[in-house]
Design an enzyme around this catalytic site. Structure first.
Site, mmCIF file in Angstrom:
data_model
loop_
_atom_site.group_PDB
_atom_site.id
_atom_site.type_symbol
_atom_site.label_atom_id
_atom_site.label_comp_id
_atom_site.label_asym_id
_atom_site.label_seq_id
_atom_site.Cartn_x
_atom_site.Cartn_y
_atom_site.Cartn_z
ATOM 1 C CG HIS A 148 1.204 -3.217 -8.568
ATOM 2 N ND1 HIS A 148 1.104 -3.023 -7.150
ATOM 3 C CD2 HIS A 148 1.428 -1.167 -8.546
ATOM 4 C CE1 HIS A 148 0.589 -2.537 -6.642
ATOM 5 N NE2 HIS A 148 0.840 -1.463 -7.017
ATOM 6 C CE LYS A 295 -4.950 0.627 -7.822
ATOM 7 N NZ LYS A 295 -4.135 0.109 -7.322
HETATM 8 ZN ZN LIG Z 1 1.594 -5.345 -6.373
#
Ligand SMILES: [Zn+2]
Length: 504
Positions: A148, A295
Site C-alpha cells: 500500500h 497492480k
Molecule cells: Zn499494507
C-alpha cells in the site's frame, strides 16, 4: 466420492470488487467445476471479511451503521460473483454468529491445550490500515507498506495478547519443505521458505477497545485481531466446533493472492498446530491482475471497473480472458486490446465458428441428425491426447494449461473441417465419408462443451443443448468427455455463441 473442500480469500467490505478479486473467484470456481466433473464431492466456500476497522470509517461516511454497511457490501459482492457464474456452495460472513462461535472456541482451545502460546505484552510498531497489520522493517519501503504505497503507516502502541508464532517456525518449515503442507506455485513456496528461514517474531492477536469485532475470550477489553479472526472462517464454515465438522475439515485447497501468503502459509498453519487441529492440504497463491503494469487495487485506484469488464463481451468471455491470458500463477496484464483480440480469435472465430459451421452442416446435409456411424478419426485421436493434457493441467491447478488444451482442440477441429471439406464430400455424394467427418466434428463439440465448461459455463451449456444433449453439462459424467453421447442426436439451430461486436 472423495471430498474436495476449497476456499477463496474472504474480501474486505470497504469498496467494490475489482478485476483482481474476480481473477481469484473465477479461478477457484473453474477448479471447483473441474473437480465436480471428475466426480468429487466439492464444497466451495466464498465470503466476506467484515471486521476490518476500515468498515467503521466507510459506514460513517455513508451515514449507516457498520452492520448495515457490511450487509450492503456483501450483497454487492454476491451480485458480482453471481454475474460471473461462481457456483459456490457456501457464503460465509465473519459477522455471522456461526463464525464468532468458532473464533471463540479456537482461541479457547489454544488457551486450554497450549496456554503458553498466548501472552500479554506491550506492542509498539507501524500499523498499515490497508493490510490491517503491524509492518516489520522488511515489509516497509520508503516509509510505506509494500502493498500500500499510497497509505501512511500509523505509529501504534498498546498492550495486546500475543501469539507465540516463533515457536512454530521449525514445524511449519518442515511441513512445507517435506510437502506435507503444500504451497504452490513453486515461486511462492520459495518465498515462504525464505521468510521462515529468516525467523519469526510473535504477533499481536488482539486490539485494545475496538468497537467492531469479536471479543477476546477471557478479556472483554480486547477484540480479536481482524486477521486472526478472518483466517478462522475456513474452519467456521465446516461447523466447527460442532461434531461432524471433520466431514469437511481439513480444507483441500485455499486459493489466495500472493500478497497474503504470510498469513495463510505461516500464521494459519501455526494457529492450527497450536489448537492441535489438522492443517489444510494446499495453498495456491495466484498473482495479480495488472493494468498496464500496475497492480489493481482499491487503494491504488482502478483504471477499469469490474462492471465495464463484464459488459465488454459478457461474463464468460471475461472468465476465459482472465484465466487464459492473465493467468492464475504469476502477475498478468489486462488490456482492452488483448481482451478484444482474444475474444475475436479464440471465442468468436475459434469455438463460436466451429460450433455454428458444424451445426449448419449437420442441419443441411443430414436433416439435423448426428450420423450414427461411430468410426474414430484422426480428430478423435488428437482429442484424446489433448484431453490428457487438459486433465493433467487442471489437476495441477494450471488453468491456463487447461484452457490451452481445450482451445488446441478447437483449432484442430477447425483445421479438420478445412482438410476434409465436407461440402465437397456432399457434392461428390461420398455419404460414408461425410458421415465420418460430421460424426467426428459432433464428438469434438461434445468434448469441448465439457472441457470448456469450467471456463465458460453458460456458453458450454448452450453448446451442450445445441447438440441435443440433456441435462447440465456441469453434471455430465467424465466418461462423456472420452466418448460424447452425440450419436443420432438431433441438433438444434445454432445460436451464435460469441457475436462479433460491431466495433471490433
Ligand atoms: Zn499494507
Amino acid at each position: 466420492m472423495p471430498k474436495f473442500y476449497l476456499t477463496t480469500a474472504i474480501d474486505y467490505s470497504n469498496g467494490d470488487p475489482h478485476l483482481g478479486h474476480a481473477l481469484e473467484k473465477v479461478g477457484a470456481d473453474a477448479i471447483a467445476r473441474y473437480r465436480r466433473l471428475r466426480g468429487d464431492q466439492v464444497h466451495f466456500l466464498m465470503g466476506m471479511d467484515e471486521h476490518s476497522q476500515s468498515v467503521l470509517q466507510a459506514a460513517a461516511r455513508a451515514g449507516v451503521s457498520p452492520q448495515e454497511w457490511v450487509d450492503r457490501m456483501a450483497a454487492r459482492f454476491q451480485d458480482f460473483w453471481q454475474r460471473l457464474e461462481c457456483n459456490n456452495d457456501d457464503w460465509i460472513r465473519t459477522t455471522e454468529p456461526r463464525h464468532a462461535r468458532s473464533v471463540t472456541e479456537l482461541v479457547r482451545r489454544i488457551q486450554r491445550l497450549n496456554p503458553d502460546d498466548l501472552y500479554l505484552a506491550e506492542y509498539e510498531g507501524l500499523y498499515c490500515t490497508g493490510c490491517e497489520e503491524f509492518k516489520q522493517e522488511s515489509q516497509i519501503v520508503d516509509g510505506h507498506c509494500i502493498e500500500h504505497p499510497t497509505l501512511e503507516l500509523v505509529p501504534t502502541r498498546e498492550r495486546n495478547h500475543f501469539f507465540r508464532l516463533s515457536r512454530y517456525r521449525d514445524r511449519v518449515l518442515d511441513l512445507i519443505t517435506t510437502g506435507r503442507f503444500r504451497v504452490e506455485p513453486t515461486i511462492r513456496r520459495n518465498e515462504v521458505v525464505r521468510l521462515l528461514q529468516g525467523g519469526l517474531q510473535d504477533i499481536s492477536v488482539s486490539r485494545l477497545r475496538q468497537p467492531w469485532g469479536i471479543p477476546f475470550p477471557g478479556d472483554p477489553e480486547q477484540t480479536v485481531y481482524v486477521w486472526f479472526d478472518a483466517l478462522i472462517n475456513y474452519l467456521s464454515a465446516t461447523g466447527f466446533p460442532e461434531p461432524g465438522y471433520e466431514r469437511l475439515w481439513p480444507a483441500d485447497l485455499h486459493v489466495v493472492g500472493k500478497g497474503i501468503t504470510r498469513f495463510h502459509c505461516v500464521i494459519w498453519p501455526a494457529m492450527l498446530l497450536s489448537a492441535e487441529l489438522a492443517l489444510p492440504t494446499e495453498v495456491w497463491a495466484h498473482g495479480y491482475v495488472q493494468w498496464e503494469g500496475t497492480k489493481m487495487s482499491k487503494t491504488s485506484g482502478t483504471a477499469v471497473t469490474l462492471d465495464e469488464a463484464i459488459e465488454r463481451h459478457g461474463p464468460d468471455a471475461l472468465r476465459y480472458f482472465l484465466l487464459r491470458e492473465v493467468g492464475f500463477e504469476a502477475d498478468g496484464n489486462f488490456t482492452w486490446e488483448r481482451f478484444d483480440e482474444r475474444y475475436t480469435a479464440d471465442l468468436a472465430d475459434g469455438l463460436g465458428n466451429l460450433a455454428s459451421r458444424t451445426i449448419a452442416m449437420i442441419t443441411k446435409y443430414r436433416a439435423g441428425l448426428v450420423p450414427s456411424l461411430n468410426k474414430p478419426t484422426g480428430l478423435d485421436q488428437t482429442a484424446r491426447a489433448l484431453l490428457e493434457n487438459y486433465s493433467r493441467a487442471m489437476a495441477a491447478f494450471d488453468l491456463r494449461g487447461g484452457a490451452e488444451a481445450a482451445w488446441a482442440l478447437v483449432s484442430a477441429a477447425n483445421l479438420f473441417v478445412q482438410q476434409t471439406a465436407p461440402w465437397s464430400l456432399a457434392k461428390a455424394g461420398k455419404d460414408a465419408e461425410l458421415d465420418e467427418v460430421l460424426g467426428a466434428l459432433a464428438r469434438a463439440l461434445g468434448r469441448l462443451a465439457i472441457m470448456t465448461s469450467p471456463f465458460i459455463p453458460a456458453k458450454a451449456q448452450i453448446l451442450w443443448e445445441t447438440l441435443g444433449l440433456e441435462g447440465k453439462v456441469a453434471a455430465a459424467p467424465w466418461q462423456a468427455a472420452q466418448q460424447p453421447p452425440v450419436l443420432g442426436r438431433r441438433v438444434s439451430r445454432a445460436e451464435v455463441l460469441f457475436p462479433k461486436p460491431a466495433s471490433v
